[in-house]
Design a protein around this motif. Structure first.
Motif, PDB file in Angstrom:
ATOM      1  N   LEU A 131       0.832  -1.256  -0.020  1.00 31.72           N
ATOM      2  CA  LEU A 131       0.148  -0.136   0.138  1.00 31.72           C
ATOM      3  C   LEU A 131       0.788   1.189  -0.159  1.00 31.72           C
ATOM      4  O   LEU A 131       0.508   2.143  -0.617  1.00 31.72           O
ATOM      5  N   LYS A 132       1.948   1.334   0.863  1.00 29.83           N
ATOM      6  CA  LYS A 132       3.041   2.306   0.949  1.00 29.83           C
ATOM      7  C   LYS A 132       3.525   2.935  -0.570  1.00 29.83           C
ATOM      8  O   LYS A 132       3.660   3.776  -1.054  1.00 29.83           O
ATOM      9  N   ASP A 133       3.696   1.650  -1.250  1.00 31.93           N
ATOM     10  CA  ASP A 133       4.285   1.600  -2.811  1.00 31.93           C
ATOM     11  C   ASP A 133       3.066   1.798  -3.714  1.00 31.93           C
ATOM     12  O   ASP A 133       3.181   1.648  -4.909  1.00 31.93           O
ATOM     13  N   LYS A 134       1.895   2.047  -3.435  1.00 29.03           N
ATOM     14  CA  LYS A 134       0.697   2.359  -4.254  1.00 29.03           C
ATOM     15  C   LYS A 134       0.269   1.095  -5.067  1.00 29.03           C
ATOM     16  O   LYS A 134       0.036   1.169  -6.201  1.00 29.03           O
ATOM     17  N   GLN A 135       0.670  -0.218  -4.583  1.00 33.98           N
ATOM     18  CA  GLN A 135       0.269  -1.326  -5.629  1.00 33.98           C
ATOM     19  C   GLN A 135      -0.972  -1.844  -5.194  1.00 33.98           C
ATOM     20  O   GLN A 135      -0.871  -2.930  -4.200  1.00 33.98           O
ATOM     21  N   ILE A 136      -2.042  -1.218  -5.195  1.00 35.31           N
ATOM     22  CA  ILE A 136      -3.177  -1.284  -4.772  1.00 35.31           C
ATOM     23  C   ILE A 136      -3.765  -2.654  -5.310  1.00 35.31           C
ATOM     24  O   ILE A 136      -4.354  -3.594  -4.647  1.00 35.31           O
ATOM     25  N   ARG A 137      -3.266  -3.249  -6.604  1.00 34.40           N
ATOM     26  CA  ARG A 137      -3.849  -4.486  -7.053  1.00 34.40           C
ATOM     27  C   ARG A 137      -3.319  -5.594  -6.172  1.00 34.40           C
ATOM     28  O   ARG A 137      -4.073  -6.631  -6.024  1.00 34.40           O
ATOM     29  N   VAL A 138      -2.047  -5.390  -6.024  1.00 41.23           N
ATOM     30  CA  VAL A 138      -1.639  -6.408  -5.101  1.00 41.23           C
ATOM     31  C   VAL A 138      -1.998  -6.520  -3.681  1.00 41.23           C
ATOM     32  O   VAL A 138      -2.189  -7.601  -3.172  1.00 41.23           O
ATOM     33  N   VAL A 139      -2.489  -5.715  -2.950  1.00 41.29           N
ATOM     34  CA  VAL A 139      -2.907  -5.553  -1.748  1.00 41.29           C
ATOM     35  C   VAL A 139      -4.404  -6.213  -2.072  1.00 41.29           C
ATOM     36  O   VAL A 139      -4.738  -7.105  -1.230  1.00 41.29           O
ATOM     37  N   GLN A 140      -5.240  -5.857  -2.883  1.00 41.62           N
ATOM     38  CA  GLN A 140      -6.580  -6.470  -3.030  1.00 41.62           C
ATOM     39  C   GLN A 140      -6.595  -7.787  -3.337  1.00 41.62           C
ATOM     40  O   GLN A 140      -7.212  -8.732  -2.914  1.00 41.62           O
ATOM     41  N   ALA A 141      -5.674  -8.324  -4.387  1.00 36.83           N
ATOM     42  CA  ALA A 141      -5.419  -9.567  -4.302  1.00 36.83           C
ATOM     43  C   ALA A 141      -4.953 -10.327  -3.453  1.00 36.83           C
ATOM     44  O   ALA A 141      -5.388 -11.584  -3.113  1.00 36.83           O
ATOM     45  N   SER A 142      -4.082  -9.955  -2.524  1.00 36.66           N
ATOM     46  CA  SER A 142      -3.835 -10.509  -1.371  1.00 36.66           C
ATOM     47  C   SER A 142      -4.764 -10.769  -0.121  1.00 36.66           C
ATOM     48  O   SER A 142      -4.917 -11.859   0.265  1.00 36.66           O
ATOM     49  N   MET A 143      -5.435  -9.992  -0.213  1.00 32.46           N
ATOM     50  CA  MET A 143      -6.550  -9.988   1.055  1.00 32.46           C
ATOM     51  C   MET A 143      -7.506 -11.107   0.329  1.00 32.46           C
ATOM     52  O   MET A 143      -7.910 -12.219   1.162  1.00 32.46           O
ATOM     53  N   ASP A 291       9.534  -6.368   2.524  1.00 26.93           N
ATOM     54  CA  ASP A 291       9.565  -5.030   1.879  1.00 26.93           C
ATOM     55  C   ASP A 291      10.648  -5.547   0.390  1.00 26.93           C
ATOM     56  O   ASP A 291      10.199  -5.000  -0.645  1.00 26.93           O
ATOM     57  N   TYR A 292      11.378  -6.451   0.724  1.00 27.61           N
ATOM     58  CA  TYR A 292      12.484  -6.711  -0.524  1.00 27.61           C
ATOM     59  C   TYR A 292      11.583  -7.565  -1.536  1.00 27.61           C
ATOM     60  O   TYR A 292      11.433  -7.666  -2.566  1.00 27.61           O
ATOM     61  N   LEU A 293      10.441  -8.354  -0.994  1.00 25.21           N
ATOM     62  CA  LEU A 293       9.528  -9.229  -1.659  1.00 25.21           C
ATOM     63  C   LEU A 293       8.794  -8.398  -2.505  1.00 25.21           C
ATOM     64  O   LEU A 293       8.544  -8.576  -3.796  1.00 25.21           O
ATOM     65  N   VAL A 294       7.925  -7.347  -1.905  1.00 29.05           N
ATOM     66  CA  VAL A 294       7.135  -6.592  -2.808  1.00 29.05           C
ATOM     67  C   VAL A 294       8.041  -5.717  -3.727  1.00 29.05           C
ATOM     68  O   VAL A 294       7.495  -5.453  -5.019  1.00 29.05           O
TER      69      VAL A 294
END
Length: 434
Positions: A131-143, A291-294
């Motif tokens: 979310l800090k990196d503004k990768q909203i698609r990753v956040v939504q998909a992870s949830m 952090d390194y993974l994302v």
């Protein structure tokens, strides 16, 4: 005269004995302090070794320093992703263990709150960094992936493993139906923003579409958090007897129940201070590896062709939920299907009613447009999965066939999300369907 002398002599002898006794006590206290400080490292080493040697998965901890070094030295993105991916697996297990050890000493209410806060800490940390990196698609998909992996993959494995040992297993239908109802409400909270988006896209003036979706998502997130607090009160206070039967499930023999409780109390290795220290250290390590993974996801997408949706929906949840997967399957094999369902569906409820709304509100604070508007395909997949699980558990019985149905459903969705692109233009889709 002699009496005086004897008296003085007695006093001198008595004072000398007191002095010797005082010196002895001081020396003894000093020796104890020395033993305490010299024995402290040995005690820490003993607790550390006992914690690490309790689970074979901790062998993978060797990838933690390798993943951090790879990220710090900026090695190849595939190597960084793979090493930190493997490193998070044992860290998730240790995080779950430290949380359980600390929650066991805090009482039922605080213990439940601890489990709610740290039970899905890996997904939460990864999502906050994304979310800090503004990768909203990753956040939504992870949830969404965490929810689907729990209600389909984990529950399916529990039904299959338990069904191999037992022809049929029974569980508390009241608790299962309560969880199913909450899951239905959480799926509705995603369907409503998606349908509103469709309606606003077809409107004549869709200029305020984003603002309206954000408004709906923010206040829906607040309502979901309130519902989750009410659910915690329902589970831990007002109707605790329903869930205590689940948590204390045994063979039905009172003596066996007492022995089980005694064994569980003896199994606790860490005191509150040690558990807190372990929780802090492991959380920091998870944050660094995550952090390194994302940070390597963009390069992985370019090199492999995998979508961010597939990485967030399939790969990351499997890593983050590894410890819970193993726990649920083990208790299912032991015949404790109530506890297995509590772990699988309970974790999904934490994601749906606590973690996802929390991230929406956090995005609100960080001025990041994190919403509850998921793509139509994702929303439909979530709704159908919840519907399938509701039908399977409503009779209060399970067998290996129902487990195979859950696993089959999960594999179908995984294949669909593997070919599902990130850059879907939903506006064009809605206009095409008109």
């Amino acid at each position: 005269m002699s009496n005086t002398t004897n008296s003085n002599g007695f006093r001198r002898e008595s004072s000398e004995q007191d002095a010797l006794l005082g010196d002895s006590r001081r020396n003894s206290a000093q020796h104890k302090r020395e033993v305490h400080w010299t024995g402290w490292p040995a005690h820490v080493w003993h607790l550390t070794w006992a914690t690490l040697s309790r689970d074979y998965v901790n062998v993978l901890l060797v990838f933690v320093p390798l993943g951090i070094i790879a990220g710090a030295l900026k090695w190849d993105s595939t190597v960084i992703f793979t090493l930190n991916f493997l490193a998070i697996v044992p860290l998730a297990s240790l995080l779950s263990f430290a949380t359980e050890e600390l929650a066991a000493t805090l009482g039922q209410a605080l213990g439940g709150l601890m489990n709610a806060t740290f039970g899905n800490a890996v997904e939460l940390i990864v999502s906050i960094i994304a979310l800090k990196d503004k990768q909203i698609r990753v956040v939504q998909a992870s949830m969404l992936g965490s929810i689907l992996s729990n209600i389909l993959l984990v529950l399916g494995c529990c039904f299959v493993v338990g069904g191999i040992k037992f022809p049929e297993q029974s569980f508390n239908t009241t608790v299962a139906s309560t969880m199913s109802s909450l899951m239905t409400v959480s799926s509705a909270s995603l369907i409503i923003p998606a349908t509103l988006y469709a309606s606003l896209s077809s409107a004549k003036d869709p200029s305020h579409k984003t603002e309206n979706i954000l408004f709906l998502s923010h206040w829906t997130a607040i309502i979901l958090l309130v519902l989750y607090v009410i659910y915690l009160y329902f589970q831990l206070k007002s109707h605790a007897e329903l869930f205590e039967e689940v948590n204390n499930q045994t063979t039905g023999d009172p003596e066996a129940a007492g022995e089980q409780v005694a064994e569980e109390e003896e199994e606790h290795l860490l005191n509150p201070w040690a558990a807190s220290a372990a929780l802090i250290v492991v959380t920091i390590l998870v944050a660094i590896c995550a952090d390194y993974l994302v940070g390597s996801i963009d390069s992985i997408v370019e090199k492999t062709g995998m979508s961010r949706t597939f990485i967030g929906l399939v790969l990351i949840p499997i890593v983050g939920n590894a410890a819970e997967h193993v726990t649920a399957v083990v208790v299912a094999y032991k015949g404790k299907m109530d506890l297995a369902i509590g772990v699988a569906i309970g974790s999904s409820l934490q994601i749906a009613l606590f973690v996802t709304p929390f991230l929406v509100i956090l995005g609100w604070i960080m001025n990041v447009e994190m919403t509850l508007h998921f793509h139509i395909f994702e929303t439909v997949a979530f709704f159908i999965s919840g519907l399938v699980v509701t039908f399977l558990i409503q009779d209060g019985k399970s067998n290996y066939l129902e487990g195979c149905l859950c696993l089959g459903m999960y594999l179908i969705l995984a294949l669909a999300f593997y070919v599902y692109p990130d850059n879907v233009n939903e506006d064009a889709l809605f206009h095409a369907l008109k």
